[in-house]
Design a protein around this motif. Structure first.
Motif, mmCIF file in Angstrom:
data_model
loop_
_atom_site.group_PDB
_atom_site.id
_atom_site.type_symbol
_atom_site.label_atom_id
_atom_site.label_comp_id
_atom_site.label_asym_id
_atom_site.label_seq_id
_atom_site.Cartn_x
_atom_site.Cartn_y
_atom_site.Cartn_z
ATOM 1 N N ALA A 12 -10.913 23.628 60.594
ATOM 2 C CA ALA A 12 -11.491 22.965 59.426
ATOM 3 C C ALA A 12 -10.424 22.253 58.606
ATOM 4 O O ALA A 12 -10.677 21.189 58.049
ATOM 5 N N GLY A 17 -15.109 18.909 58.961
ATOM 6 C CA GLY A 17 -16.416 19.018 59.594
ATOM 7 C C GLY A 17 -16.397 19.751 60.919
ATOM 8 O O GLY A 17 -17.401 20.334 61.317
ATOM 9 N N HIS A 20 -17.108 23.657 61.004
ATOM 10 C CA HIS A 20 -18.516 24.030 61.031
ATOM 11 C C HIS A 20 -19.078 23.938 62.444
ATOM 12 O O HIS A 20 -19.889 24.771 62.846
ATOM 13 N N GLY A 29 -21.658 20.596 59.377
ATOM 14 C CA GLY A 29 -20.359 19.961 59.544
ATOM 15 C C GLY A 29 -20.441 18.451 59.467
ATOM 16 O O GLY A 29 -19.590 17.798 58.861
ATOM 17 N N ALA A 71 -16.703 26.512 55.643
ATOM 18 C CA ALA A 71 -16.621 26.813 57.078
ATOM 19 C C ALA A 71 -16.043 28.210 57.301
ATOM 20 O O ALA A 71 -16.562 28.986 58.114
#
Length: 86
Positions: A12, A17, A20, A29, A71
């Motif tokens: 992350a 993104g 995720h 994400g 995340a």
């Protein structure tokens, strides 16, 4: 197979993104990556050239920071606890 939360955190931080996606939340994400880019562009266009780089990208950097925390939090919540009793 569950992914370790620290691995999600590293991914992350390096790729917005993608943490995720690794935590099996691809839509979340994608939304974070989109809003990171969108708010980065908006704040870039709303600030003056005399503003620092961090100031010009403040909106995107804020969403990026929230994305990294989110995340990691989701990965930690989904991690399976290790049974040490056996």
């Amino acid at each position: 197979m569950r992914v370790r939360p620290w691995m999600v955190l590293v991914v992350a931080v390096l790729l917005p993104g993608c943490g995720h996606v690794l935590a099996r939340l691809p839509v979340r994400g994608l939304m974070f990556a989109f809003y990171t880019l969108l708010l980065g562009v908006i704040t870039w266009n709303l600030t003056t050239p005399e503003t620092s780089l961090v100031g010009r990208l403040a909106g995107g950097l804020f969403v990026y920071a929230v994305s990294v925390l989110d995340a990691y939090t989701w990965a930690a919540r989904r991690a399976v606890p290790v049974d040490v009793s056996s």
